[in-house]
Design an enzyme around this catalytic site. Sequence first.
Site, PDB file in Angstrom:
ATOM      1  N   HIS A 115      -1.905  -8.873   2.180  1.00  0.00           N
ATOM      2  CA  HIS A 115      -1.575  -7.597   2.836  1.00  0.00           C
ATOM      3  C   HIS A 115      -2.717  -7.255   3.805  1.00  0.00           C
ATOM      4  O   HIS A 115      -3.001  -8.030   4.722  1.00  0.00           O
ATOM      5  CB  HIS A 115      -1.360  -6.546   1.731  1.00  0.00           C
ATOM      6  CG  HIS A 115      -0.792  -5.240   2.175  1.00  0.00           C
ATOM      7  ND1 HIS A 115      -0.114  -5.055   3.354  1.00  0.00           N
ATOM      8  CD2 HIS A 115      -0.795  -4.010   1.568  1.00  0.00           C
ATOM      9  CE1 HIS A 115       0.264  -3.783   3.456  1.00  0.00           C
ATOM     10  NE2 HIS A 115      -0.143  -3.124   2.383  1.00  0.00           N
TER      11      HIS A 115
ATOM     12  N   HIS B  86       5.889 -12.630   7.659  1.00  0.00           N
ATOM     13  CA  HIS B  86       6.093 -11.248   7.209  1.00  0.00           C
ATOM     14  C   HIS B  86       7.275 -11.202   6.248  1.00  0.00           C
ATOM     15  O   HIS B  86       8.217 -11.993   6.367  1.00  0.00           O
ATOM     16  CB  HIS B  86       6.374 -10.306   8.389  1.00  0.00           C
ATOM     17  CG  HIS B  86       6.109  -8.875   8.053  1.00  0.00           C
ATOM     18  ND1 HIS B  86       7.061  -8.058   7.502  1.00  0.00           N
ATOM     19  CD2 HIS B  86       4.981  -8.136   8.146  1.00  0.00           C
ATOM     20  CE1 HIS B  86       6.529  -6.872   7.284  1.00  0.00           C
ATOM     21  NE2 HIS B  86       5.275  -6.877   7.662  1.00  0.00           N
TER      22      HIS B  86
ATOM     23  N   ARG C 211       3.240  -4.506  16.819  1.00  0.00           N
ATOM     24  CA  ARG C 211       1.848  -4.056  16.675  1.00  0.00           C
ATOM     25  C   ARG C 211       0.898  -5.139  17.203  1.00  0.00           C
ATOM     26  O   ARG C 211      -0.168  -4.846  17.727  1.00  0.00           O
ATOM     27  CB  ARG C 211       1.544  -3.734  15.199  1.00  0.00           C
ATOM     28  CG  ARG C 211       2.412  -2.613  14.635  1.00  0.00           C
ATOM     29  CD  ARG C 211       2.210  -2.452  13.135  1.00  0.00           C
ATOM     30  NE  ARG C 211       2.567  -3.667  12.405  1.00  0.00           N
ATOM     31  CZ  ARG C 211       2.376  -3.849  11.101  1.00  0.00           C
ATOM     32  NH1 ARG C 211       1.832  -2.883  10.373  1.00  0.00           N
ATOM     33  NH2 ARG C 211       2.731  -4.977  10.509  1.00  0.00           N
TER      34      ARG C 211
ATOM     35  N   TYR D 207       0.077 -14.626  10.163  1.00  0.00           N
ATOM     36  CA  TYR D 207       1.431 -15.098  10.523  1.00  0.00           C
ATOM     37  C   TYR D 207       2.366 -14.916   9.336  1.00  0.00           C
ATOM     38  O   TYR D 207       1.947 -14.992   8.191  1.00  0.00           O
ATOM     39  CB  TYR D 207       1.386 -16.566  10.970  1.00  0.00           C
ATOM     40  CG  TYR D 207       0.954 -16.679  12.423  1.00  0.00           C
ATOM     41  CD1 TYR D 207       1.887 -16.828  13.448  1.00  0.00           C
ATOM     42  CD2 TYR D 207      -0.389 -16.559  12.750  1.00  0.00           C
ATOM     43  CE1 TYR D 207       1.479 -16.878  14.771  1.00  0.00           C
ATOM     44  CE2 TYR D 207      -0.802 -16.612  14.076  1.00  0.00           C
ATOM     45  CZ  TYR D 207       0.139 -16.764  15.082  1.00  0.00           C
ATOM     46  OH  TYR D 207      -0.253 -16.798  16.397  1.00  0.00           O
TER      47      TYR D 207
ATOM     48  N   ASP E 104      -2.094  -8.328  11.830  1.00  0.00           N
ATOM     49  CA  ASP E 104      -3.451  -8.768  11.488  1.00  0.00           C
ATOM     50  C   ASP E 104      -3.935  -9.953  12.318  1.00  0.00           C
ATOM     51  O   ASP E 104      -5.126 -10.259  12.315  1.00  0.00           O
ATOM     52  CB  ASP E 104      -3.524  -9.126   9.991  1.00  0.00           C
ATOM     53  CG  ASP E 104      -3.196  -7.923   9.126  1.00  0.00           C
ATOM     54  OD1 ASP E 104      -3.783  -6.865   9.365  1.00  0.00           O
ATOM     55  OD2 ASP E 104      -2.337  -8.037   8.234  1.00  0.00           O
TER      56      ASP E 104
ATOM     57  N   SER F  45       0.833  -1.222   0.000  1.00  0.00           N
ATOM     58  CA  SER F  45       0.000   0.000   0.000  1.00  0.00           C
ATOM     59  C   SER F  45       0.859   1.260   0.000  1.00  0.00           C
ATOM     60  O   SER F  45       0.542   2.242  -0.698  1.00  0.00           O
ATOM     61  CB  SER F  45      -0.966  -0.001   1.180  1.00  0.00           C
ATOM     62  OG  SER F  45      -0.296  -0.242   2.392  1.00  0.00           O
TER      63      SER F  45
HETATM   64  N1  CMX Z   1       1.377 -19.543   6.071  1.00  0.00           N
HETATM   65  C1  CMX Z   1       1.774 -20.409   5.116  1.00  0.00           C
HETATM   66  N2  CMX Z   1       2.839 -20.228   4.317  1.00  0.00           N
HETATM   67  C2  CMX Z   1       3.557 -19.123   4.524  1.00  0.00           C
HETATM   68  C3  CMX Z   1       3.246 -18.183   5.519  1.00  0.00           C
HETATM   69  C4  CMX Z   1       2.082 -18.418   6.301  1.00  0.00           C
HETATM   70  N3  CMX Z   1       1.669 -17.571   7.231  1.00  0.00           N
HETATM   71  N4  CMX Z   1       4.152 -17.183   5.480  1.00  0.00           N
HETATM   72  C5  CMX Z   1       5.010 -17.482   4.488  1.00  0.00           C
HETATM   73  N5  CMX Z   1       4.636 -18.646   3.907  1.00  0.00           N
HETATM   74  C6  CMX Z   1       5.220 -19.277   2.733  1.00  0.00           C
HETATM   75  C7  CMX Z   1       5.082 -18.366   1.531  1.00  0.00           C
HETATM   76  O1  CMX Z   1       3.794 -18.455   0.962  1.00  0.00           O
HETATM   77  C8  CMX Z   1       6.195 -18.850   0.640  1.00  0.00           C
HETATM   78  O2  CMX Z   1       5.752 -20.025   0.015  1.00  0.00           O
HETATM   79  P1  CMX Z   1       6.158 -20.352  -1.523  1.00  0.00           P
HETATM   80  O3  CMX Z   1       7.660 -20.412  -1.525  1.00  0.00           O
HETATM   81  O4  CMX Z   1       5.489 -21.648  -1.793  1.00  0.00           O
HETATM   82  O5  CMX Z   1       5.636 -19.224  -2.340  1.00  0.00           O
HETATM   83  C9  CMX Z   1       7.285 -19.222   1.652  1.00  0.00           C
HETATM   84  O6  CMX Z   1       6.613 -19.446   2.912  1.00  0.00           O
HETATM   85  C10 CMX Z   1       8.332 -18.169   1.850  1.00  0.00           C
HETATM   86  O7  CMX Z   1       7.687 -16.979   2.229  1.00  0.00           O
HETATM   87  P2  CMX Z   1       8.420 -15.899   3.155  1.00  0.00           P
HETATM   88  O8  CMX Z   1       9.669 -15.498   2.464  1.00  0.00           O
HETATM   89  O9  CMX Z   1       8.530 -16.412   4.553  1.00  0.00           O
HETATM   90  O10 CMX Z   1       7.333 -14.745   3.194  1.00  0.00           O
HETATM   91  P3  CMX Z   1       7.004 -13.696   2.042  1.00  0.00           P
HETATM   92  O11 CMX Z   1       7.860 -12.515   2.263  1.00  0.00           O
HETATM   93  O12 CMX Z   1       7.030 -14.311   0.685  1.00  0.00           O
HETATM   94  O13 CMX Z   1       5.483 -13.367   2.366  1.00  0.00           O
HETATM   95  C11 CMX Z   1       3.638 -12.776   3.679  1.00  0.00           C
HETATM   96  C12 CMX Z   1       5.114 -12.564   3.446  1.00  0.00           C
HETATM   97  C13 CMX Z   1       3.158 -11.815   4.744  1.00  0.00           C
HETATM   98  C14 CMX Z   1       2.877 -12.474   2.377  1.00  0.00           C
HETATM   99  C15 CMX Z   1       3.405 -14.246   4.121  1.00  0.00           C
HETATM  100  O14 CMX Z   1       4.056 -14.470   5.354  1.00  0.00           O
HETATM  101  C16 CMX Z   1       1.937 -14.603   4.237  1.00  0.00           C
HETATM  102  O15 CMX Z   1       1.323 -14.963   3.217  1.00  0.00           O
HETATM  103  N6  CMX Z   1       1.352 -14.529   5.483  1.00  0.00           N
HETATM  104  C17 CMX Z   1      -0.072 -14.748   5.658  1.00  0.00           C
HETATM  105  C18 CMX Z   1      -0.877 -13.555   5.176  1.00  0.00           C
HETATM  106  C19 CMX Z   1      -0.713 -12.386   6.113  1.00  0.00           C
HETATM  107  O16 CMX Z   1      -0.832 -12.505   7.320  1.00  0.00           O
HETATM  108  N7  CMX Z   1      -0.452 -11.194   5.535  1.00  0.00           N
HETATM  109  C20 CMX Z   1      -0.399  -9.944   6.322  1.00  0.00           C
HETATM  110  C21 CMX Z   1       0.998  -9.369   6.459  1.00  0.00           C
HETATM  111  C22 CMX Z   1       0.965  -8.064   7.205  1.00  0.00           C
HETATM  112  C23 CMX Z   1       0.276  -6.999   6.390  1.00  0.00           C
HETATM  113  O17 CMX Z   1       0.796  -6.609   5.333  1.00  0.00           O
HETATM  114  O18 CMX Z   1      -0.807  -6.575   6.753  1.00  0.00           O
END
Ligand code: CMX
Length: 462
Positions: free
Chosen positions: A298, A344, A353, A342, A399, A268
């Site tokens: 996000h 980031h 937060r 979970y 979140d 964002s």
């Molecule tokens: N559950 C399952 N798998 C997860 C995970 C979770 N909570 N967090 C990371 N992973 C996975 C990723 O999907 C990725 O999988 P692939 O290699 O198959 O694509 C792998 O672990 C590596 O990811 P990462 O390097 O640890 O995390 P990213 O930087 O790629 O992604 C985020 C960060 C937030 C998108 C991811 O942790 C996620 O999808 N979390 C759940 C959604 C969430 O809570 N988002 C809110 C974030 C805060 C916000 O912006 O508001």
Amino acid sequence: MSMNRMSHFRPMAARQMAKFVRAYSSKEASLKDVFAAQIPEKQEQIKRLRKEHGNSSLGEVVLDQVYGGMRGIPALVWEGSVLDADEGIRFRGLTIPEICEKLPKAPGGSEPLPEGLFWLLLTGEIPTEGQVRALSSELYARSKLPEHVEDLLNHSPKHLHPMAQLSIAVNALESESEFAKAYEQGVNKKEYWQYTFEDSLDLIAKLPSIAARIYRNVFHDGVVASTDSSLDYSANFTKQLGFKNEEFTELMRLYLTIHSDHEGGNVSAHTTHLVGSALSSPYLSVAAGFNGLAGPLHGRANQEVLEWILKMRSEIGSEVTNEQIEKYLWDTLNSGRVVPGYGHAVLRKTDPRYTAQREFGLKHMPDYELFKLVSQIYQVAPKVLGANQKIKNPWPNVDAHSGVLLQYYGLKEQSYYTVLFAVARALGVLPQLIIDRAMGAPIERPKSFSTAKFAEKFGVKL
Ligand code: CMX
């Protein structure tokens, strides 16, 4: 527009600058005067830094970073906050507990006023109570929505997601843009920031009215309560939403403060900055940022968390054991979904937060069933997620907690939760847009290559 506001629209002559500097030294100086007085020095600082280090390297970029969502590439300037992987966010150098202590509060309240945080993000200074009260009044005075925006919202289908409605309404506010009008009239680029400032304050002021109209239209009777000039920003917002509980207003003050800013690279913030770099108005820039916030990875994660928790409860029942939570987590992962709330992209520890919201919960609702369930998930989830090597951060983010606090006070419609995040996020992204315009930031334009070109660069035959 009042004469007072008009007076800021003339080119900044030396005499006027002297006035700003005098006003700046006063305890009652307005936000615009304080910021205006800072501009020459900030411009000078950046000029000097670039002159001395314009060609200094910030490190190497490797191919995995390019394919991996640009993680860790230092490519943006963001003045309001910096995110440390272990410690979490600092707003102008201050941690969340520090801003909670230092920022002015509402009379009788103990949570920080988000108006104060906006001031801090723009200027780097803690405002006085009087300055924050004046800013609250100014936002109140700017809060009325144009009729066509009300009409648009009143005619939006109820099944259209609240974030899509929010985006439509913010785009429609473009009709009010001082920046767009001034640009059309050929304003000097040195003055861009002043019109951006005016639009930013107008947008921040109007967002609660838009958000409340969406909430009341979609989930209730379509009636939005009137605002009150004696109330702060959050108190007026909860009043418009239809809530009368002072404790809920305290939650809103904390919520809007801690959700505001999370440095510049998140979707964002980066989107707002990117679109703004083309000199699109603050309305169009922020609407674009909100469209990114609406994504489930996000801001929409707050909605997903609640849905995930409620589904778990409906499948297992209200008495849940750690073993059952563990199985539910594994089922989620094994079905190829993410565990919302979970992980980031930058953080590698529990998000402060999350901790701030947990502390609020411990103070106000320690025995609430859903609050206890969130705490229980916290005991189990990091172990399960940590067992998967590829997940870099098994800890909860912002979140994971927000939804249950809202549920406790009766804001139960989880598809609305990202709208609250958006109201807060505007307070974080707009200061940087004003700063960008004051510093003359250029249009953003990184370089891209095709896979074939990257392969060619490394001598690989595809
Ligand atoms: N559950 C399952 N798998 C997860 C995970 C979770 N909570 N967090 C990371 N992973 C996975 C990723 O999907 C990725 O999988 P692939 O290699 O198959 O694509 C792998 O672990 C590596 O990811 P990462 O390097 O640890 O995390 P990213 O930087 O790629 O992604 C985020 C960060 C937030 C998108 C991811 O942790 C996620 O999808 N979390 C759940 C959604 C969430 O809570 N988002 C809110 C974030 C805060 C916000 O912006 O508001």
